[in-house]
Design a protein around this motif. Structure first.
Motif, PDB file in Angstrom:
ATOM      1  N   LEU A 242       0.830  -1.198   0.000  1.00 54.02           N
ATOM      2  CA  LEU A 242       0.000   0.000   0.000  1.00 54.02           C
ATOM      3  C   LEU A 242       0.867   1.252   0.000  1.00 54.02           C
ATOM      4  O   LEU A 242       0.569   2.233  -0.696  1.00 54.02           O
ATOM      5  CB  LEU A 242      -0.918   0.007   1.223  1.00 54.02           C
ATOM      6  N   GLN A 243       1.937   1.226   0.757  1.00 61.33           N
ATOM      7  CA  GLN A 243       2.856   2.367   0.806  1.00 61.33           C
ATOM      8  C   GLN A 243       3.412   2.678  -0.586  1.00 61.33           C
ATOM      9  O   GLN A 243       3.442   3.846  -1.005  1.00 61.33           O
ATOM     10  CB  GLN A 243       3.996   2.051   1.769  1.00 61.33           C
ATOM     11  N   ALA A 244       3.816   1.649  -1.305  1.00 61.89           N
ATOM     12  CA  ALA A 244       4.377   1.868  -2.644  1.00 61.89           C
ATOM     13  C   ALA A 244       3.339   2.472  -3.581  1.00 61.89           C
ATOM     14  O   ALA A 244       3.644   3.401  -4.352  1.00 61.89           O
ATOM     15  CB  ALA A 244       4.904   0.542  -3.202  1.00 61.89           C
ATOM     16  N   LEU A 245       2.095   1.985  -3.520  1.00 60.44           N
ATOM     17  CA  LEU A 245       1.049   2.524  -4.384  1.00 60.44           C
ATOM     18  C   LEU A 245       0.643   3.929  -3.973  1.00 60.44           C
ATOM     19  O   LEU A 245       0.358   4.776  -4.831  1.00 60.44           O
ATOM     20  CB  LEU A 245      -0.167   1.596  -4.372  1.00 60.44           C
ATOM     21  N   GLY A 246       0.604   4.201  -2.676  1.00 63.03           N
ATOM     22  CA  GLY A 246       0.289   5.550  -2.226  1.00 63.03           C
ATOM     23  C   GLY A 246       1.321   6.554  -2.694  1.00 63.03           C
ATOM     24  O   GLY A 246       0.976   7.644  -3.173  1.00 63.03           O
ATOM     25  N   ARG A 247       2.570   6.189  -2.600  1.00 62.98           N
ATOM     26  CA  ARG A 247       3.635   7.084  -3.068  1.00 62.98           C
ATOM     27  C   ARG A 247       3.569   7.260  -4.586  1.00 62.98           C
ATOM     28  O   ARG A 247       3.787   8.376  -5.092  1.00 62.98           O
ATOM     29  CB  ARG A 247       4.996   6.530  -2.653  1.00 62.98           C
ATOM     30  N   ALA A 248       3.264   6.184  -5.289  1.00 60.74           N
ATOM     31  CA  ALA A 248       3.166   6.271  -6.746  1.00 60.74           C
ATOM     32  C   ALA A 248       1.990   7.156  -7.157  1.00 60.74           C
ATOM     33  O   ALA A 248       2.088   7.953  -8.101  1.00 60.74           O
ATOM     34  CB  ALA A 248       3.018   4.877  -7.342  1.00 60.74           C
ATOM     35  N   ALA A 249       0.862   7.031  -6.448  1.00 63.14           N
ATOM     36  CA  ALA A 249      -0.294   7.873  -6.745  1.00 63.14           C
ATOM     37  C   ALA A 249       0.028   9.338  -6.491  1.00 63.14           C
ATOM     38  O   ALA A 249      -0.352  10.223  -7.273  1.00 63.14           O
ATOM     39  CB  ALA A 249      -1.495   7.434  -5.917  1.00 63.14           C
ATOM     40  N   ALA A 250       0.742   9.619  -5.419  1.00 63.37           N
ATOM     41  CA  ALA A 250       1.121  11.009  -5.127  1.00 63.37           C
ATOM     42  C   ALA A 250       1.930  11.600  -6.278  1.00 63.37           C
ATOM     43  O   ALA A 250       1.720  12.758  -6.679  1.00 63.37           O
ATOM     44  CB  ALA A 250       1.907  11.080  -3.818  1.00 63.37           C
ATOM     45  N   LYS A 251       2.839  10.824  -6.822  1.00 62.91           N
ATOM     46  CA  LYS A 251       3.644  11.299  -7.956  1.00 62.91           C
ATOM     47  C   LYS A 251       2.783  11.451  -9.207  1.00 62.91           C
ATOM     48  O   LYS A 251       2.900  12.445  -9.943  1.00 62.91           O
ATOM     49  CB  LYS A 251       4.803  10.332  -8.214  1.00 62.91           C
ATOM     50  N   GLY A 252       1.909  10.460  -9.461  1.00 60.71           N
ATOM     51  CA  GLY A 252       1.068  10.527 -10.633  1.00 60.71           C
ATOM     52  C   GLY A 252       0.121  11.711 -10.619  1.00 60.71           C
ATOM     53  O   GLY A 252      -0.149  12.327 -11.660  1.00 60.71           O
ATOM     54  N   PHE A 253      -0.387  12.044  -9.448  1.00 63.92           N
ATOM     55  CA  PHE A 253      -1.303  13.183  -9.306  1.00 63.92           C
ATOM     56  C   PHE A 253      -0.558  14.515  -9.205  1.00 63.92           C
ATOM     57  O   PHE A 253      -1.194  15.567  -9.268  1.00 63.92           O
ATOM     58  CB  PHE A 253      -2.174  12.996  -8.064  1.00 63.92           C
ATOM     59  N   GLY A 254       0.751  14.472  -9.025  1.00 65.41           N
ATOM     60  CA  GLY A 254       1.508  15.707  -8.863  1.00 65.41           C
ATOM     61  C   GLY A 254       1.244  16.389  -7.533  1.00 65.41           C
ATOM     62  O   GLY A 254       1.272  17.620  -7.436  1.00 65.41           O
ATOM     63  N   LEU A 255       1.022  15.584  -6.490  1.00 67.34           N
ATOM     64  CA  LEU A 255       0.697  16.138  -5.180  1.00 67.34           C
ATOM     65  C   LEU A 255       1.967  16.548  -4.446  1.00 67.34           C
ATOM     66  O   LEU A 255       2.957  15.815  -4.429  1.00 67.34           O
ATOM     67  CB  LEU A 255      -0.065  15.107  -4.348  1.00 67.34           C
ATOM     68  N   LYS A 256       1.922  17.697  -3.817  1.00 70.25           N
ATOM     69  CA  LYS A 256       3.040  18.177  -3.022  1.00 70.25           C
ATOM     70  C   LYS A 256       2.543  19.211  -2.030  1.00 70.25           C
ATOM     71  O   LYS A 256       1.502  19.841  -2.226  1.00 70.25           O
ATOM     72  CB  LYS A 256       4.136  18.768  -3.910  1.00 70.25           C
ATOM     73  N   SER A 257       3.287  19.357  -0.951  1.00 70.39           N
ATOM     74  CA  SER A 257       2.982  20.348   0.096  1.00 70.39           C
ATOM     75  C   SER A 257       1.532  20.226   0.560  1.00 70.39           C
ATOM     76  O   SER A 257       0.825  21.224   0.699  1.00 70.39           O
ATOM     77  CB  SER A 257       3.257  21.775  -0.412  1.00 70.39           C
ATOM     78  N   ARG A 258       1.107  18.984   0.823  1.00 67.96           N
ATOM     79  CA  ARG A 258      -0.273  18.755   1.245  1.00 67.96           C
ATOM     80  C   ARG A 258      -0.374  17.584   2.206  1.00 67.96           C
ATOM     81  O   ARG A 258       0.483  16.689   2.227  1.00 67.96           O
ATOM     82  CB  ARG A 258      -1.187  18.456   0.050  1.00 67.96           C
ATOM     83  N   PHE A 259      -1.419  17.594   2.981  1.00 64.69           N
ATOM     84  CA  PHE A 259      -1.873  16.453   3.776  1.00 64.69           C
ATOM     85  C   PHE A 259      -2.910  15.750   2.902  1.00 64.69           C
ATOM     86  O   PHE A 259      -3.889  16.361   2.473  1.00 64.69           O
ATOM     87  CB  PHE A 259      -2.523  16.982   5.054  1.00 64.69           C
TER      88      PHE A 259
END
Length: 396
Positions: A242-259
């Protein structure tokens, strides 16, 4: 730093975000629809100034409040509500005041659309269920022939489980199309699995400063529809898959500086094209903290202060709080008014008083999903968690 916090008084624990910013030396400028005399004293002590507006729904009123703060304190550096309901308005305000530390309206609309999420998941190589936007009955029937029944429909942009429904056969599909839809919907192939979430506080490069895994009931829409009791928990560790997919989703969505709070299915049966039992499938990404009192549960599970970790990300772009090895299952059990339970409040306190971390009444605005009365315990094992949830929610 000038930080405008929208609706800092709701939910009632959100003053902790403001307190953490204040501790870091930020000017915390609140805008809310609760008169100043009625906001918590703890919040008053953390705000540089509070602007009351009769309606946060009225964009012009909120715009004038931000303009006043900008005139008085100078350039606004950050603006957030950390609340799903206000995310679109937050983004519009950032555009209008040239605040570049968060997403603008166009980006936020893409993040909040369950249809637009699909290519973003694909960019991170995160598997998701097949989906179409709801159009004509003929198109829906074609989709059903392709993926099979049951289907799942939900608002394209929505909060929680509102409006979501399972469609089990062709007759139910016709009934669905026979009603008037007041907002756009999407339709997906049905996925059988447990609902898990990945929470993270991300720095300006999209890297996690904090991570967590929660597990929820199989169907929150059934919880609301049938007014069931609620039990869910934050786990002491995160499944590496789950950790690997969560991190991958964050990159795919371009998420940064967020909760962020991302929901996944953990498959309980093999699903061709998606994975086998125990694999995770992306459900939806929410670009804000988990709802209700879940941030506090994250604190209890990890012996951490996620409010401060978030504020340190905002102010310093780093985590300044060390990780703890004092870990727990933080377990939420909710009960509804008007229901007879086997065990009384006194019995719950008698058995679990030494491990209860939070109890109290749930605001009416949150009670459909979270019940009316909550008990949150810190426990060391999964077995203790199950016993606690059963003890609190067992009905007479």
């Amino acid at each position: 730093m000038n930080f405008v916090f929208i609706s800092p008084q709701f939910p009632d624990t959100y003053w902790h975000f403001c307190a953490a910013l204040h501790k870091n030396g930020a000017n915390v400028l609140g805008i809310g629809d609760t008169p100043y005399d009625f906001i918590p004293q703890e919040l008053k002590e953390t705000l540089t100034e509070y602007f009351w507006t009769p309606s946060l729904e009225d964009y012009d009123q909120v715009f004038r409040a931000v303009a006043y703060f900008s005139w008085k304190y100078g350039k606004i550096d950050w603006l957030e509500s950390n609340n799903e309901y206000w995310l679109s308005q937050d983004a519009r305000l950032r555009d209008d005041f040239h605040i570049t530390t968060g997403a603008g309206a166009e980006q936020m609309a893409r993040w909040q659309s369950k249809a637009e999420m699909k290519p973003l998941y694909a960019a991170g190589n995160v598997p998701t269920a097949r989906q179409v936007r709801v159009g004509t009955l003929d198109a829906a029937q074609d989709f059903a022939r392709k993926v099979g029944y049951p289907l799942f429909v939900k608002p394209e942009k929505g909060v929680g489980s509102g409006g979501a429904a399972k469609i089990s056969n062709a007759d139910e599909l016709q009934v669905f199309f026979g009603r008037e839809l007041d907002e756009p919907y999407v339709m997906e192939e049905y996925v059988t699995g447990d609902i898990c979430s990945y929470e993270a506080i991300l720095d300006s490069h999209g890297n996690p400063l904090f991570e967590n895994q929660c597990e929820f009931p199989p169907s929150m829409s059934d919880v609301v529809k049938y007014q069931l009791d609620v039990a869910y928990h934050a786990r002491p560790t995160v499944d590496p898959k789950l950790q690997a997919l969560g991190r991958a989703a964050a990159k795919g969505f371009g998420l940064k500086s967020r909760f962020v709070h991302m929901e996944f299915f953990r498959l309980t049966e093999d699903k061709p094209g998606l994975g086998g039992v125990g694999d995770y499938v992306g459900l939806e990404v929410n670009v804000r903290p988990p709802g209700g009192y879940t941030p506090d549960m994250l604190n209890f599970a990890h012996s951490a202060d996620t409010y401060q970790i978030w504020a340190d990300m905002v102010c310093f772009d780093e985590r300044r709080q060390p990780e703890s090895d004092d870990l727990y299952f933080a377990c939420y059990a909710g009960r509804r008014d008007g229901v007879a339970y086997v065990h009384s409040d006194e019995e719950i306190w008698g058995r679990y008083g030494n491990v209860l971390a939070m109890t109290g009444r749930i605001p009416d605005a949150l009670s459909d999903d979270l019940c009316n009365q909550m008990y949150v315990a810190r426990l060391r094992s999964d077995e203790e968690r199950v016993a606690f949830e059963q003890f609190v929610t067992e009905r007479a």
